[in-house]
Scaffold this motif. Structure first.
Motif, PDB file in Angstrom:
ATOM      1  N   LYS A 292       0.808  -1.217   0.000  1.00  0.00           N
ATOM      2  CA  LYS A 292       0.000   0.000   0.000  1.00  0.00           C
ATOM      3  C   LYS A 292       0.842   1.269   0.000  1.00  0.00           C
ATOM      4  N   LEU A 293       2.173   1.126   0.061  1.00  0.00           N
ATOM      5  CA  LEU A 293       3.011   2.327   0.016  1.00  0.00           C
ATOM      6  C   LEU A 293       2.834   3.002  -1.326  1.00  0.00           C
ATOM      7  N   PRO A 294       2.550   4.285  -1.341  1.00  0.00           N
ATOM      8  CA  PRO A 294       2.101   4.939  -2.585  1.00  0.00           C
ATOM      9  C   PRO A 294       3.174   5.052  -3.664  1.00  0.00           C
ATOM     10  N   ASN A 295       4.445   5.075  -3.274  1.00  0.00           N
ATOM     11  CA  ASN A 295       5.488   5.305  -4.276  1.00  0.00           C
ATOM     12  C   ASN A 295       6.478   4.140  -4.402  1.00  0.00           C
ATOM     13  N   LEU A 296       6.222   3.024  -3.723  1.00  0.00           N
ATOM     14  CA  LEU A 296       7.159   1.905  -3.752  1.00  0.00           C
ATOM     15  C   LEU A 296       7.123   1.227  -5.119  1.00  0.00           C
ATOM     16  N   VAL A 297       8.260   1.238  -5.813  1.00  0.00           N
ATOM     17  CA  VAL A 297       8.330   0.624  -7.149  1.00  0.00           C
ATOM     18  C   VAL A 297       9.300  -0.551  -7.200  1.00  0.00           C
ATOM     19  N   GLY A 298      10.178  -0.673  -6.196  1.00  0.00           N
ATOM     20  CA  GLY A 298      11.141  -1.771  -6.206  1.00  0.00           C
ATOM     21  C   GLY A 298      11.298  -2.368  -4.826  1.00  0.00           C
ATOM     22  N   LEU A 299      11.249  -3.713  -4.708  1.00  0.00           N
ATOM     23  CA  LEU A 299      11.350  -4.386  -3.423  1.00  0.00           C
ATOM     24  C   LEU A 299      12.255  -5.617  -3.590  1.00  0.00           C
ATOM     25  N   GLU A 319       1.627   0.051  -7.717  1.00  0.00           N
ATOM     26  CA  GLU A 319       2.767   0.812  -8.226  1.00  0.00           C
ATOM     27  C   GLU A 319       4.048  -0.015  -8.329  1.00  0.00           C
ATOM     28  N   LEU A 320       4.052  -1.188  -7.751  1.00  0.00           N
ATOM     29  CA  LEU A 320       5.288  -1.980  -7.691  1.00  0.00           C
ATOM     30  C   LEU A 320       5.688  -2.455  -9.081  1.00  0.00           C
ATOM     31  N   ARG A 321       6.911  -2.164  -9.458  1.00  0.00           N
ATOM     32  CA  ARG A 321       7.412  -2.526 -10.791  1.00  0.00           C
ATOM     33  C   ARG A 321       8.277  -3.786 -10.784  1.00  0.00           C
ATOM     34  N   VAL A 322       9.002  -4.006  -9.676  1.00  0.00           N
ATOM     35  CA  VAL A 322       9.901  -5.161  -9.648  1.00  0.00           C
ATOM     36  C   VAL A 322      10.010  -5.709  -8.228  1.00  0.00           C
ATOM     37  N   VAL A 323       9.960  -7.044  -8.132  1.00  0.00           N
ATOM     38  CA  VAL A 323      10.210  -7.740  -6.870  1.00  0.00           C
ATOM     39  C   VAL A 323      11.351  -8.723  -7.122  1.00  0.00           C
ATOM     40  N   CYS A 324      12.420  -8.541  -6.386  1.00  0.00           N
ATOM     41  CA  CYS A 324      13.569  -9.441  -6.498  1.00  0.00           C
ATOM     42  C   CYS A 324      13.472 -10.451  -5.355  1.00  0.00           C
ATOM     43  N   ALA A 325      13.305 -11.738  -5.712  1.00  0.00           N
ATOM     44  CA  ALA A 325      13.094 -12.782  -4.699  1.00  0.00           C
ATOM     45  C   ALA A 325      13.962 -13.998  -5.021  1.00  0.00           C
ATOM     46  N   LEU A 326      15.238 -13.777  -5.116  1.00  0.00           N
ATOM     47  CA  LEU A 326      16.168 -14.863  -5.419  1.00  0.00           C
ATOM     48  C   LEU A 326      16.510 -15.658  -4.164  1.00  0.00           C
ATOM     49  N   THR A 345       4.191  -5.709 -12.856  1.00  0.00           N
ATOM     50  CA  THR A 345       5.236  -6.066 -11.897  1.00  0.00           C
ATOM     51  C   THR A 345       6.083  -7.211 -12.453  1.00  0.00           C
ATOM     52  N   VAL A 346       7.381  -7.031 -12.379  1.00  0.00           N
ATOM     53  CA  VAL A 346       8.327  -8.066 -12.819  1.00  0.00           C
ATOM     54  C   VAL A 346       8.837  -8.807 -11.595  1.00  0.00           C
ATOM     55  N   LEU A 347       8.748 -10.128 -11.617  1.00  0.00           N
ATOM     56  CA  LEU A 347       9.247 -10.962 -10.530  1.00  0.00           C
ATOM     57  C   LEU A 347      10.548 -11.622 -10.968  1.00  0.00           C
ATOM     58  N   LEU A 348      11.613 -11.358 -10.217  1.00  0.00           N
ATOM     59  CA  LEU A 348      12.926 -11.939 -10.506  1.00  0.00           C
ATOM     60  C   LEU A 348      13.223 -12.999  -9.457  1.00  0.00           C
ATOM     61  N   SER A 349      13.214 -14.265  -9.877  1.00  0.00           N
ATOM     62  CA  SER A 349      13.439 -15.370  -8.953  1.00  0.00           C
ATOM     63  C   SER A 349      14.035 -16.533  -9.724  1.00  0.00           C
ATOM     64  N   TRP A 388      18.543   0.333 -10.067  1.00  0.00           N
ATOM     65  CA  TRP A 388      18.389  -0.257  -8.732  1.00  0.00           C
ATOM     66  C   TRP A 388      18.336  -1.779  -8.822  1.00  0.00           C
ATOM     67  N   THR A 389      17.635  -2.279  -9.824  1.00  0.00           N
ATOM     68  CA  THR A 389      17.510  -3.726  -9.993  1.00  0.00           C
ATOM     69  C   THR A 389      18.865  -4.355 -10.282  1.00  0.00           C
ATOM     70  N   GLU A 390      19.657  -3.722 -11.135  1.00  0.00           N
ATOM     71  CA  GLU A 390      21.001  -4.228 -11.413  1.00  0.00           C
ATOM     72  C   GLU A 390      21.832  -4.278 -10.134  1.00  0.00           C
ATOM     73  N   TRP A 391      21.734  -3.222  -9.357  1.00  0.00           N
ATOM     74  CA  TRP A 391      22.503  -3.149  -8.108  1.00  0.00           C
ATOM     75  C   TRP A 391      22.112  -4.282  -7.174  1.00  0.00           C
ATOM     76  N   MET A 392      20.801  -4.494  -6.991  1.00  0.00           N
ATOM     77  CA  MET A 392      20.325  -5.521  -6.082  1.00  0.00           C
ATOM     78  C   MET A 392      20.613  -6.929  -6.614  1.00  0.00           C
ATOM     79  N   LEU A 393      20.465  -7.127  -7.901  1.00  0.00           N
ATOM     80  CA  LEU A 393      20.758  -8.434  -8.483  1.00  0.00           C
ATOM     81  C   LEU A 393      22.224  -8.799  -8.299  1.00  0.00           C
ATOM     82  N   SER A 394      23.095  -7.820  -8.536  1.00  0.00           N
ATOM     83  CA  SER A 394      24.528  -8.109  -8.391  1.00  0.00           C
ATOM     84  C   SER A 394      24.850  -8.485  -6.944  1.00  0.00           C
ATOM     85  N   HIS A 395      24.209  -7.813  -6.010  1.00  0.00           N
ATOM     86  CA  HIS A 395      24.432  -8.132  -4.595  1.00  0.00           C
ATOM     87  C   HIS A 395      23.878  -9.514  -4.262  1.00  0.00           C
TER      88      HIS A 395
END
Length: 960
Positions: A292-299, A319-326, A345-349, A388-395
């Motif tokens: 429900k966060l109004p501006n959250l686009v990446g988690l 509003e969520l555009r990407v969820v990284c769940a590896l 929403t894009v799910l990366l897993s 942001w997604t590249e940064w989180m994926l690399s981590h």
């Protein structure tokens, strides 16, 4: 052969008489790296240090600029055309260099000094490769007034940041912050109120929620906060962050123990949130609140125990555009929700297509009726989300790689490798660096044994990864260089990848990086050269690229605090020294002195081990170059190696003993080693290594074998108690160990006192066992010769002289029983190399063909590498007259081995026999009607061999 047992070079063993010249000169050699893989240990660094350092330096073009500027300064040009360069041009040159090179160029002239202090050149500093102490701070403080971006390493040095007086600092990033305390962090943020980005990596266990509250109050402009390893993040600290930092859009609490998930109600500015690696369970209520966060686009919820139900709530967020769940176990155990076809929403897993998902994020999404300002805003958002997604994926990929879970094999081959190769091409330097570290890490399956996964390594290679990593290695940023070199090094453990690295010019690139003034870059480059130098086919190219000089310079350049550099440099030099030609280049470049300095003064066990191994390999070419003698002449070399045999580290003891073994091939070295306490140290080593590794046992026995060439040393070894441990090692099931031990016992048995000790220490049964049962022909041969020495009559006088009247009968009986056992087994040994039918035919005709047949059946090829002294040859000649027929046959058999044409030292032995007048004795044996047929035929073959060598010598003289 893996090990050459040789004489010659270094003046060892020749001539008759003299206490130092009456034993077999035998030596272990490591020269052939391809045949003895354990001498070519590849470097392996699984746990990645993110070791980027100060700004830039090792790029080829940058080095050329720096070098050219230095040349200008030294050449004293009078026309000084370079002073007329426009200031903007000079500033562009300065901007390509790191702070060290800028300071160097600034010293050229007054104009450049002024330009070198320009604030535009000091907007960013990467000090991770440096100790941020008072001296460093003092040197930089005057230039940091406009500093906006700073990277540092080590929480213990964070307090020094204040001394830089960088009031305009906007971005602060720290690695390895385990020692960072609340007090230090509070002091830093209090002095830098303009911070917009604060990243504190890896194990911030001493930082608490109280410090986060101080950050919130002191840094109201903060837009990005990422802290790794903080134990607990409470509600009050999260509320304070969003209350005071109204522009905070990106927040990350990675690998935390506990986070109050319900405290994000007021986080209306938050656009990107990561709780990757959090040990608390992501509850459904928290997921519902975050959705429900109004501006959250990446988690990013990678490596957490998020449930499928919680994920369902998140995927429904408008509003969520990407969820990284590896690597989320609860999601990967069974069926998990996926975004609907209409969802944005894009799910990366692991159970989705990562590359397809990232491609969707990189694509520009525009509404057909959107205004130009709306389209620009959408593009900017897309870019921010992708970055942001590249940064989180690399981590995430790095953390998964560090876990080294076997269950991930399929993931790495199907998706992970391709994703890393994509991320390594990111425009973000942090992403490039971290992904290179992940590539260096995921390929390793066993860092202790330097093992890489071939399928993973070759997947990187086949995906074009080698070219990409070599491109990164040429970057102007040292952090990227370091991690790229590390990845190349680890991948190069695979021989196919190593060939590709060499083919694509990697050797020259690594040689260049090895000269970097940045310690981390130089360390990883040296590691790459170490691994590449395992391959024989790469050694010439490494030498041709100037890497030997660079490695020697490294060994001298980092006297303290650079153990990683020193170990890798010494390891690479050790591999290169195994090649004859390269060993000469190592010596010419000053490698002997550098390696001896490491052995003498460095206390790091890894450095000591590799330095000793390098000296061992340098000394292995005594018959083809002068390195063996050169090592012995270097001040303190032998003393240092003797001292290292007492190390607590087995690898150090092993390599030091190996070096002493090779060095003992030289007469002067052999006596100098004994003079430095080598006999006592090596006997102690042999006594304590029965439970050690095969390599340690072999080298301990080998070093004693080498020293025992001198009769004085042989007597000293016996006196110090060296007989018993050698007999113990002779019982070893390892062929290399018992073969080497019996070689030493053979030398010791030359002395009657030692021979008696061997009887008393139950050496006869051990030698008899080897003589009859060893798979090694050489071990059986030397065991037979040792038994022959013991019972040719010389020991009897010593034994009877020491025995008192009461025990004389028992002594005689004991020796008689041992003698019978020994002679019986010597006879059986000789018979195993004799075909009775062929012997009878040879004895009746003496035809060359029949003699050749017997000689080839009897010949032990490896025995041709043994070199005997005049005293030993004389003893075998005397044995031809012994009353025991078995000993006469054994002596003739031994002389056959030593004089066979093609043997390494056959001509040497032939000359000694001629000098000793052996021909007459041999003819007597060959003609004796009552002699055993083996003795007669073998003696005749030796006579034929002597005639062959005489004719060969006459031919050489005539031709000359």
């Amino acid at each position: 052969m893996k090990r050459i047992i040789a004489g010659g070079g270094g003046g060892g063993g020749g001539g008759a008489g003299g206490a130092g010249e009456d034993m077999s000169n035998k030596r272990r050699r490591n020269a052939n790296a391809g045949e003895e893989q354990e001498q070519q240990q590849p470097a392996m660094y699984k746990k990645a240090r993110i070791t980027s350092s100060s700004s830039s330096s090792a790029s080829a073009c940058h080095k050329e600029l720096s070098s050219a500027a230095a040349s200008v300064a030294e050449s004293e040009w009078q026309d000084a055309q370079w002073t007329s360069l426009p200031d903007d041009t000079v500033l562009q040159v300065f901007n390509l260099l790191n702070h060290r090179d800028r300071a160097s160029l600034a010293s050229v002239c007054r104009t450049w000094r002024v330009l070198g202090s320009s604030g535009s050149l000091w907007g960013s500093l990467d000090l991770r490769a440096h100790t941020l102490d008072l001296e460093m701070v003092s040197a930089l403080a005057g230039r940091c007034e406009g500093l906006q971006r700073l990277k540092f390493r080590g929480g213990a040095f964070a307090s020094s940041i204040v001394g830089l007086r960088a009031r305009e600092l906007r971005e602060l990033s720290g690695d390895c912050c385990g020692h960072l305390s609340d007090a230090t962090l509070s002091m830093v943020v209090a002095r830098h109120g303009n911070l917009e980005s604060l990243q504190l990596g890896s194990d911030c266990e001493r930082v608490t929620s109280e410090a986060l509250k101080v950050v919130a109050v002191c840094c109201p402009k903060l837009r990005r906060l990422c802290v790794s390893g903080i134990r607990e993040v409470d509600r009050d600290s999260i509320v304070a962050l969003f209350k005071h930092c109204t522009g905070l859009t990106e927040l990350g609490f990675l690998d935390s123990h506990s986070i109050d998930e319900g405290a994000f109600v007021g986080a209306t500015s938050l656009r990107f949130l990561s709780i990757a690696g959090c040990r608390c369970v992501v509850s459904s209520s928290a997921a519902l609140q975050w959705s429900k966060l109004p501006n959250l686009v990446g988690l990013d919820v990678s490596r957490t125990d998020i449930s499928p139900i919680a994920l369902t709530y998140l995927l429904a967020a408008p509003e969520l555009r990407v969820v990284c769940a590896l690597n989320c176990p609860l999601l990967e155990e069974g069926s998990s929700p996926k975004p609907s076809a209409s969802s944005k929403t894009v799910l990366l897993s692991r159970f989705t297509d990562l590359n397809e998902g990232l491609e969707a994020l990189l694509g520009t999404r525009e509404s057909n009726g959107a205004s130009s300002s709306g389209r620009a805003s959408s593009k900017r958002l897309d870019r921010e989300v992708a970055e942001w997604t590249e940064w989180m994926l690399s981590h995430a990929l790095l953390k998964i790689a560090e876990s080294n879970a076997p269950s991930l094999d399929s993931f790495w081959l199907k998706q992970g490798t391709a994703m890393m190769l994509r991320l390594v091409q990111s425009a973000q330097e942090d992403v490039q660096e971290r992904t290179a570290t992940a590539l260096a890490t995921f390929v390793v399956v066993d860092d202790e044994n330097a093992t890489v996964d071939s399928a993973r390594a070759e997947a990187v290679m086949n995906g074009g990864g080698i070219g990409l990593l070599l491109g990164l290695a040429k970057s102007s940023r040292e952090g990227v260089q370091s991690e790229a070199a590390k990845a190349i090094a680890n991948l190069s453990v695979n021989t196919e990848v190593a060939k590709r690295v060499a083919l694509e010019g990697g050797i020259s690139i690594l040689a260049g990086l090895a000269r970097s003034p940045n310690r981390w870059v130089a360390e990883e480059a040296a590691g790459g050269l170490w691994n590449l130098s395992v391959g024989e086919e790469h050694k010439g190219a490494i030498a041709g690229a100037g890497a030997i000089e660079a490695l020697v310079e490294l060994a001298l350049k980092w006297p303290a605090g650079g153990e990683g550099v020193l170990e890798r440099a010494a390891g690479a030099l050790a591999n290169l020294a195994a090649d004859d030609k390269c060993s000469m280049e190592v010596a010419t470049a000053g490698g002997v002195r550098a390696l001896v300095m490491l052995a003498r003064f460095c206390n790091h066990e890894g450095v000591q081990e590799q330095a000793a191994r390098a000296l061992a390999n340098l000394a292995a070419h005594g018959d083809s170059n002068g390195n063996n003698a050169a090592v012995g002449r270097e001040e303190g070399a032998l003393e240092a190696l003797v001292h290292l045999t007492c190390s607590n580290h087995e690898g150090v003891r092993q390599e030091a003993a190996g070096a002493l073994w090779n060095l003992s091939f030289d007469d002067r070295n052999r006596e100098a080693i004994a003079g430095a306490g080598g006999v006592e140290a090596l006997v102690a080593l042999a006594q304590g290594c029965s439970s050690g590794s095969q390599g340690l046992q072999e080298r301990a026995a080998g070093a004693l074998w080498g020293l025992s060439v001198s009769e004085a040393n042989s007597i000293a070894i016996g006196r110090e108690g060296g007989v018993a441990p050698l007999i113990t090692l002779a019982h070893s099931d390892y062929e290399d160990v018992h073969e080497t031990a019996v070689g030493a016992l053979w030398n010791l048995a030359f002395n009657p006192g030692n021979a008696l000790r061997m009887v008393e220490e139950e050496g006869v049964p051990a030698l008899v066992h080897l003589c009859s049962s060893s798979r090694s022909k050489m071990a059986r041969f030397m065991a037979a010769l040792a038994l022959a020495y013991m019972f040719d009559g010389r020991m009897d006088e010593v034994a009877f002289g020491l025995a008192n009247v009461e025990s004389n009968g028992r002594t005689v009986a004991s020796l008689d029983a041992a003698r019978k056992l020994a002679l019986r087994n010597i006879e059986a040994f000789v018979q195993t190399f004799s075909d009775q039918q062929a012997l009878t035919a040879a004895a009746s005709s003496w035809a060359p063909a029949t003699l050749n047949l017997v000689a080839e059946d009897a010949r032990i090829q490896e025995a041709g590498h043994l070199r005997c002294s005049g005293a030993e040859v004389g003893r075998f000649v005397a044995m031809l007259r012994n009353s025991h027929a078995v000993l006469r046959a054994c002596a003739a058999f031994a002389l056959l081995q030593f004089t066979m044409p093609g043997g390494r030292h056959a001509l040497h032995h032939a000359i000694l026999l001629q000098n000793a007048g052996a021909s007459r004795v041999l003819r007597t044996v060959a003609a004796a009607a009552t002699a055993a047929v083996q003795a007669k035929v073998f003696a005749r073959i030796v006579l034929r061999n002597l005639e062959h060598h005489q004719a060969e010598s006459n031919t050489v003289v005539a031709l000359s």
